[in-house]
Scaffold this active site. Structure first.
Site, PDB file in Angstrom:
ATOM      1  N   HIS A 283     -11.724  -5.478   8.327  1.00 13.83           N
ATOM      2  CA  HIS A 283     -12.339  -5.327   6.999  1.00 13.83           C
ATOM      3  C   HIS A 283     -13.606  -4.480   7.089  1.00 13.83           C
ATOM      4  O   HIS A 283     -14.519  -4.632   6.298  1.00 13.83           O
ATOM      5  CB  HIS A 283     -12.707  -6.699   6.418  1.00 13.83           C
ATOM      6  CG  HIS A 283     -11.550  -7.587   6.143  1.00 13.83           C
ATOM      7  ND1 HIS A 283     -10.904  -8.301   7.112  1.00 13.83           N
ATOM      8  CD2 HIS A 283     -10.888  -7.871   4.991  1.00 13.83           C
ATOM      9  CE1 HIS A 283      -9.913  -9.005   6.589  1.00 13.83           C
ATOM     10  NE2 HIS A 283      -9.879  -8.753   5.295  1.00 13.83           N
TER      11      HIS A 283
ATOM     12  N   GLU B 236       0.817  -1.220   0.000  1.00 12.78           N
ATOM     13  CA  GLU B 236       0.000   0.000   0.000  1.00 12.78           C
ATOM     14  C   GLU B 236       0.849   1.267   0.000  1.00 12.78           C
ATOM     15  O   GLU B 236       0.501   2.264  -0.633  1.00 12.78           O
ATOM     16  CB  GLU B 236      -0.958   0.000   1.195  1.00 12.78           C
ATOM     17  CG  GLU B 236      -2.142  -0.951   1.064  1.00 12.78           C
ATOM     18  CD  GLU B 236      -1.801  -2.401   1.399  1.00 12.78           C
ATOM     19  OE1 GLU B 236      -0.653  -2.644   1.828  1.00 12.78           O
ATOM     20  OE2 GLU B 236      -2.674  -3.274   1.232  1.00 12.78           O
TER      21      GLU B 236
END
Lengths: 347, 340
Positions: free
Chosen positions: A151, A84
């Protein structure tokens, strides 16, 4: 990082507002499809645009937001390593060189690995150097049943804290489409918070031809007794709560912020001036954040408009739980919002 | 205005190694003297913020800057004054930024080693180590999208930055994308005060190259001739499509981390080792022994450098500081989005 299986949320019972289109018609378009259509349009209309993220290429992304796009736009929808930081860093470099990168984070939660590049590099670039950094970072955010602590996060508040970032939180199919296009056109780094809970369930008749500009809120439901200020998936919980209270004779005004940074204080204050009561609702954690900012602005700029103390309702101050029984209680729902409104109206 | 290129570019062919060496030496000398001037201004309390010197690393730095050309991109770190000058940064960008002048490239919004001109290929480092490498990658990816082939990107790091996730992600990304990246790691034995024994456990940092699937090179960072040849080759290799090049240069930091640091922790033993040599002195000896220039010429270069530095400092001292009342307090390029 593990892959979440989105099909798991399909069995959920949904607020009333979702069931309008429960009979799937071929012409209906979902929130997720609207995002895909916006991505396709951006790629088609602007040769500077490319998409970079984990599994976004042939596979089409963990949620299928980029399904078919790598085939339609060869070489412009690129699988990244699970990196990321480097995904965002490279987007910053490419934007300096004239490109318009769209970064897909697999989940908003994973953007924290790229946090440094977002808040220290992208957000500061224009201020420090005068060179703009037009990147769009898509964060599939918010809770869905069974997704658990890593999540499910809603990070709009933490990104809004940093100067230089634009933070968008579309709550409707139409806004998902038009605001994503606006994000790509924007010359500044945009954190695009798309809510996973809305991906498959939320449907519209078609794509919009025109849109409100970034930074303008929308009064989704007009009312005179109290104002609810919200955004993203909570809009639909708030609308369901307003519908419930309508049955009790209350007219609740519901404002969809659409963009949390910039924040449309004018629309909020004008509504509070009409109703005298306000409840701010967000799915994010309670300490600070968007709802706190909304109330702070009302308290400092519109204190005299209030007939009752302003209220806010957020998720509980714990990580987002895995089990549906816990998750359904962790975040605000139509029921808890309706209860909060009843308290507010009694004050 | 002062000229933006303080040392004249050579008139002879660049393929003449002695000419390249002399030119590199002059950038090193200018960098060393300019930094010494900045350190004395710091000690006199005339500089806001820190001052960070590249003493002992000028050779590897200048070799990087001099190997790059127009259209390339350079992400220097804090000890890259020599490389910055060789790449094309003006001495005024250095002095104006350190002095916080409104007319400098950072306009008082950022200082000292954080200056840059992104549109001209000079990236302004953020403080988070390793973070600039993937930005270089992105510029190189954009070049490929736009069909601009033959350009390379170089990023400087210290050995401490190899411990970061950003380094790992970026080098792996460059390898996957086969980008023309030259990643120059100067192993100066200390990350601030932390010795290598507490920073990494591999026998040699260049061993990392194999793990990433990129070319690895080592060089004596105190030897300008070796640095020029090795970096030159690595840059040409990347330019020719050979993918990322990881260069490990060995040296010793001959100053503190910044001017606030007396570096008492640096081992006396290391100072006595060959890696503790001063690369500027080594280069000067080479010039004299090869008769590439005589002592009189070296003295004139010295005087010329001092003159340019005095001019740049005097000019920058007269420049206005930023005025908060005049400041444009808007962090957005899209002004309409500012709530200011």
């Amino acid at each position: 990082m593990c892959l979440f299986i989105p099909a798991i949320i399909r069995g959920l019972s949904l607020p009333v507002s979702f069931s309008l289109h429960s009979e799937l018609l071929p012409t209906l378009i979902t929130y997720l499809e609207a995002i895909r259509e916006a991505l396709a349009k951006a790629l088609n209309d602007d040769p500077r645009v490319y998409i970079y993220g984990q599994d976004v290429g042939f596979f089409g992304g963990a949620f299928k937001a980029t399904k078919g796009l790598s085939q339609r736009f060869p070489g412009r929808v690129i699988d990244s390593p699970i990196s990321e930081d480097a995904m965002v860093g490279s987007a910053i470099g490419a934007s300096i060189q004239g490109m318009r990168p769209i970064i897909e984070m697999q989940f908003a939660d994973f953007s924290t690995v790229g946090f440094n590049q977002i808040v220290n590099q992208a957000a500061t670039m224009f201020w420090r150097t005068g060179v703009a950094c037009p990147i769009t970072i898509r964060l599939p955010c918010g809770g869905t049943s069974g997704s658990g602590p890593f999540h499910s996060q809603s990070l709009e508040g933490i990104y809004s804290q940093y100067p230089g970032l634009v933070v968008l939180t579309p709550a409707t199919v139409e806004d998902a489409y038009s605001m994503l296009l606006a994000a790509v056109e924007c010359d500044d780094p945009v954190i695009f918070c798309e809510h996973k809970y809305l991906y498959y369930h939320l449907k519209a008749d078609g794509l919009p031809n025109e849109a409100l500009p970034i930074g303008k809120a929308r009064i989704t439901r007009a009312g005179r007794d109290a104002t609810v200020v919200t955004y993203s998936a909570m809009l639909h919980e708030c609308l369901a709560a307003a519908e419930e209270l309508a049955g009790e004779g209350w007219e609740i005004e519901v404002i969809d912020l659409r963009s949390v940074k910039p924040l449309d204080t004018d629309t909020v204050l004008a509504s509070v001036a009409r109703t005298g009561r306000v409840l701010a609702v967000g799915e994010a954690w309670p300490w600070g954040g968007v709802t706190a900012e909304v109330l702070a602005r009302i308290a400092s700029e519109g204190f005299n408009l209030l007939d009752a103390p302003p209220m806010r309702l957020n998720a509980k101050d714990t990580p987002v739980p895995f089990h549906p029984n816990l998750w359904g209680t962790h975040r605000p729902t139509a029921k808890t919002i309706a209860d909060a409104l009843r308290s507010l109206l009694r004050l | 205005m002062l000229p933006t290129t303080p040392v004249p570019h050579p008139t002879s062919k660049a393929s003449d190694f002695s000419e390249t060496f002399r030119r590199a030496y002059r950038w090193m000398l200018l960098a060393r003297l300019a930094e010494e001037k900045m350190a004395s201004l710091y000690r006199a309390g005339k500089i806001t913020g820190g001052v960070f010197l590249g003493k002992g690393q000028e050779a590897i730095s200048v070799a990087t800057g001099i190997a790059l050309r127009d259209g390339d991109v350079f992400a220097p770190l804090i000890r890259d004054q020599a490389g910055r000058l060789a790449f094309g940064e003006s001495l005024l960008d250095f002095t104006l930024t350190y002095m916080g002048a409104r007319s400098g490239p950072m306009r008082g919004r950022d200082g000292n080693v954080h200056r840059g001109r992104p549109r001209e290929g000079m990236l302004p480092m953020i403080s988070h180590l390793g973070a600039m490498v993937s930005v270089v990658n992105g510029i190189l990816m954009a070049n490929r999208f736009q069909g601009r082939l033959g350009s390379v990107g170089a990023a400087s790091l210290g050995e401490g930055a190899t411990s970061t996730g950003a380094f790992h992600e970026a080098l792996n990304q460059a390898a996957v994308e086969k980008l023309p990246l030259i990643l120059v790691i100067t192993n100066n034995q200390y990350s601030y005060s932390t010795p290598n024994s507490r920073q990494f456990a591999c026998a040699d940092l260049v061993d990392k190259a194999a793990g990433y699937g990129v070319s690895g090179h080592t060089v004596d960072g105190t030897d300008l001739a070796d640095c020029l040849k090795l970096i030159g080759n690595a840059v040409e290799c990347a330019r020719a499509g050979g993918g990322p090049q990881l260069v490990i240069a060995t040296s010793l930091r001959l100053v503190g981390h910044g001017e606030h640091d007396d570096s008492h922790y640096v081992s006396a033993h290391l100072r006595e080792m060959p890696l503790g040599r001063d690369c500027l002195t080594v280069a000067e000896s080479r010039i004299l022994s090869e008769s590439w220039a005589d002592k009189v010429t070296l003295d004139s270069w010295h005087r010329d450098s001092l003159h340019q530095i005095e001019e740049a400092v005097a000019y920058s001292t007269r420049e206005a500081a930023p005025d908060p009342a005049q400041e444009d307090w808007c962090a957005y390029s899209s002004r309409q989005l500012s709530e200011g």
